[in-house]
Design an enzyme around this catalytic site. Structure first.
Site, PDB file in Angstrom:
ATOM      1  CD  GLU A 103      -7.719 101.051 -30.335  1.00 36.80           C
ATOM      2  OE1 GLU A 103      -9.200 100.086 -30.782  1.00 36.80           O
ATOM      3  OE2 GLU A 103      -7.294 101.384 -31.273  1.00 36.80           O
ATOM      4  CG  ASP A 127     -13.420  98.559 -24.302  1.00 32.44           C
ATOM      5  OD1 ASP A 127     -14.579  98.079 -23.316  1.00 32.44           O
ATOM      6  OD2 ASP A 127     -13.266  98.227 -25.396  1.00 32.44           O
ATOM      7  CG  HIS A 271     -24.380  99.509 -26.178  1.00 35.17           C
ATOM      8  ND1 HIS A 271     -25.269  97.831 -26.852  1.00 35.17           N
ATOM      9  CD2 HIS A 271     -23.718  99.760 -26.356  1.00 35.17           C
ATOM     10  CE1 HIS A 271     -24.558  98.826 -28.078  1.00 35.17           C
ATOM     11  NE2 HIS A 271     -23.809  99.268 -28.290  1.00 35.17           N
TER      12      HIS A 271
HETATM   13  O1  F6P Z   1     -15.906 101.750 -27.308  1.00 36.30           O
HETATM   14  C1  F6P Z   1     -15.838 100.503 -27.052  1.00 36.30           C
HETATM   15  C2  F6P Z   1     -17.202  99.403 -26.938  1.00 36.30           C
HETATM   16  O2  F6P Z   1     -17.364 100.062 -26.174  1.00 36.30           O
HETATM   17  C3  F6P Z   1     -16.437  98.651 -26.991  1.00 36.30           C
HETATM   18  O3  F6P Z   1     -16.293  97.393 -25.655  1.00 36.30           O
HETATM   19  C4  F6P Z   1     -17.283  97.347 -27.446  1.00 36.30           C
HETATM   20  O4  F6P Z   1     -17.209  96.035 -28.545  1.00 36.30           O
HETATM   21  C5  F6P Z   1     -18.277  98.947 -28.873  1.00 36.30           C
HETATM   22  O5  F6P Z   1     -17.003  99.651 -28.013  1.00 36.30           O
HETATM   23  C6  F6P Z   1     -19.805  98.505 -29.442  1.00 36.30           C
HETATM   24  O6  F6P Z   1     -19.531  99.149 -29.747  1.00 36.30           O
HETATM   25  P1  F6P Z   1     -20.497  99.768 -30.762  1.00 36.30           P
HETATM   26  O7  F6P Z   1     -21.776 100.545 -29.576  1.00 36.30           O
HETATM   27  O8  F6P Z   1     -20.231 100.962 -31.688  1.00 36.30           O
HETATM   28  O9  F6P Z   1     -21.504  98.002 -31.505  1.00 36.30           O
END
Ligand code: F6P
Length: 341
Positions: A103, A127, A271
């Site tokens: 998004e 997501d 992650h």
């Molecule tokens: O890209 C979406 C997402 O995977 C979300 O579900 C999560 O909140 C976010 O990324 C985490 O992002 P980052 O790796 O930047 O902490």
């Protein structure tokens, strides 16, 4: 035609498959040249590039992550950001951009299109919360990883008569929790779309123990208790104004343990859901998105995004994907509720 390619936002299994398909069709069928922009919108903003040709994309189909790198840089928030991008694209002789992102990245693409830039979008997010496409690539891989984790949690929870909570990603939408929780036979699935009642969750936990099984709860990082606030570890915001989520699983474990007397522990998948090799489904979807994105460039379909509708890849306006998030419909959650407790 010289085409720039970038990947922005959180990485996602299948990004490399998109890049490979864009370049393979672009070079062999259309005779295009490519420039890889490094680290999302930071690349065009700073003129940071890398070579992107057939040799550069060889062997990357099954590899997770992105060879281009990614970031959450928001050029709209940078003073003179749009002008800097324009200047850099001109200097590099770029005629069109393929932006692969969620998004936020596609929101920037939408704004740049309104300023006359030639952009085509590809939807990406584990997501699965982008509208106008039935699925985004990366989601299937994330659900597979979460489901395997839930299967593993069942056996250890039963050995120790514990409640095990699995916290999964999903900032505003509970798709990963819904699908992995259903596939993994969770006793409760808590999602951002439906505030949960702690008493009800405790009722499900007790009934599971009465049946001589150990309860497994799957919770989205963005889930909220009724009347409560988002539980976060860190209140700093990224360039798109998002807080770093995670913490609801631990909060829930403390509440359940103190109210039931049963030991409760949390596993935060984090992650792990985003790393590693994509599933066959995601590789195929990402490849089809890439092929169709470069065909959209050939047709000069600026301001569109490729999307999966049924089994077809179609083109939709970028705004259709980013205007409203695709959240879990109540009816889908009600189906899952049949198995709670
Ligand atoms: O890209 C979406 C997402 O995977 C979300 O579900 C999560 O909140 C976010 O990324 C985490 O992002 P980052 O790796 O930047 O902490």
């Amino acid at each position: 035609m010289r085409v720039g390619v970038l990947t922005g936002g959180g990485d996602c299994p299948g990004l490399n498959a998109v890049i490979r398909a864009v370049v393979r069709r672009g070079v062999t069928e259309y005779g295009y040249e490519f420039v890889g922009f490094r680290d999302g919108w930071k690349g065009p903003l700073e003129g940071s590039t890398m070579p992107l040709d057939i040799a550069a994309v060889r062997g990357i189909l099954p590899r997770g992550g992105t060879i281009l790198g990614s970031s959450r840089t928001n050029p709209i928030k940078v003073e003179g950001g749009i002008e800097r991008i324009e200047q850099n694209l001109q200097t590099l002789g770029i005629d069109a951009l393929v932006a692969i992102g969620g998004e936020d990245t596609l929101g920037v693409a939408t704004t740049l299109t309104e300023h006359g830039f030639h952009v085509v979008g590809v939807p990406k997010t584990i997501d699965n919360d982008l509208s106008a496409t039935d699925y985004t690539f990366g989601f299937d891989t994330a659900v597979g990883i979460a489901t395997e984790a839930i299967d593993r949690l069942h056996t250890t929870a039963e050995s120790h008569h514990r409640i095990l909570i699995c916290e999964v990603m999903g900032r505003h939408a509970g798709w990963i929790a819904l699908h992995s929780g259903m596939a993994g036979g969770a006793n409760a699935i808590l999602i951002p779309e439906v505030e949960f009642d702690l008493d009800e969750v405790i009722g499900w936990v007790e009934s599971r123990f009465k049946a001589s099984y150990a309860p497994i709860i799957v919770v989205s990082e963005g889930a909220l208790p009724k009347g409560g606030d988002l539980v976060t570890k860190d209140t700093t915001l990224d360039a798109f104004g998002h807080v770093k989520l995670s913490g609801i699983g631990d909060w829930l474990a403390q509440q359940i343990e103190s109210r039931t007397g049963h030991e409760a522990r949390t596993t935060v998948l984090g992650h792990i859901q985003r790393g590693g090799t994509p599933t066959a489904f995601d590789r195929v979807l990402a490849t089809r998105f890439g092929l169709n994105a470069i065909s959209a460039v050939k047709d000069e379909a600026w301001g569109t995004m490729v999307a999966l509708q049924g089994t077809d890849i179609v083109r939709v306006p970028l705004q259709a994907a980013t205007g409203v998030l695709k959240t879990v419909p109540l009816a889908r959650y009600e189906e899952a509720r049949s198995f709670f407790g």
